[in-house]
Write an enzyme that holds these catalytic residues in place. Structure first.
Site, short mmCIF file in Angstrom:
data_model
loop_
_atom_site.label_atom_id
_atom_site.label_comp_id
_atom_site.label_asym_id
_atom_site.label_seq_id
_atom_site.Cartn_x
_atom_site.Cartn_y
_atom_site.Cartn_z
N CYS A 71 -1.21 68.59 9.98
CA CYS A 71 0.24 68.64 9.72
C CYS A 71 0.50 69.13 8.30
O CYS A 71 1.37 69.97 8.07
CB CYS A 71 0.87 67.27 9.91
SG CYS A 71 0.70 66.58 11.57
N CYS A 130 -1.67 62.97 8.72
CA CYS A 130 -2.23 64.02 9.58
C CYS A 130 -2.60 65.25 8.76
O CYS A 130 -1.72 65.96 8.26
CB CYS A 130 -1.19 64.36 10.66
SG CYS A 130 -1.54 65.85 11.60
#
Length: 134
Positions: free
Chosen positions: A59, A56
């Site tokens: 993230c 991600c």
């Protein structure tokens, strides 16, 4: 031109899990159960869980800010859970997008931030830590 866009839109590499970070990286259900049991019943302790994934980009982008917050807000406990490693825990907390930050007090969710929204996350952490102070 391709390298320009990849430079512009590629998030920074994820920071190393080692070092002085106060973020507790949880890699097993047993560890999560132990940590959750140790902290959930304290009504004044703020728990902040970062549900993320290694793949991600957002993230990885917010991870340094999350680690910084963990260092500055010593009155809270910060956890990082990879949704691919602990999918059952992510399911229990109804995580549907990454990153998702769940803020908990007294064993109950008090707030949630979905997305790499550093300012919103910091504001909420500060608000719930301040509400613990008497």
């Amino acid at each position: 031109m391709g390298s320009f866009f990849s430079t512009m839109f590629t998030p920074p590499p994820a920071a190393d899990d080692g070092g002085d970070s106060r973020v507790v990286a949880v890699h097993s259900t047993a560890t999560w159960d132990e940590q959750w049991g140790a902290h959930k019943s304290n009504p004044n302790k703020l728990i902040v869980i970062d549900f993320s994934a290694t793949w991600c980009g957002p993230c990885r982008f917010i991870e340094p800010a999350f680690k910084d917050m963990a260092g500055r807000f010593a009155d809270a406990v910060f956890f990082k859970i990879d949704v691919d490693e602990l999918s059952e825990v992510a399911r229990q907390w109804k995580v549907e997008a990454m990153p998702t930050f769940v803020l908990i007090k007294g064993g109950k969710e008090v707030s949630r931030v979905v997305g790499a929204k550093k300012d919103e996350l910091e504001r909420k952490v500060n608000m719930f830590i301040s509400s613990s102070s008497s």
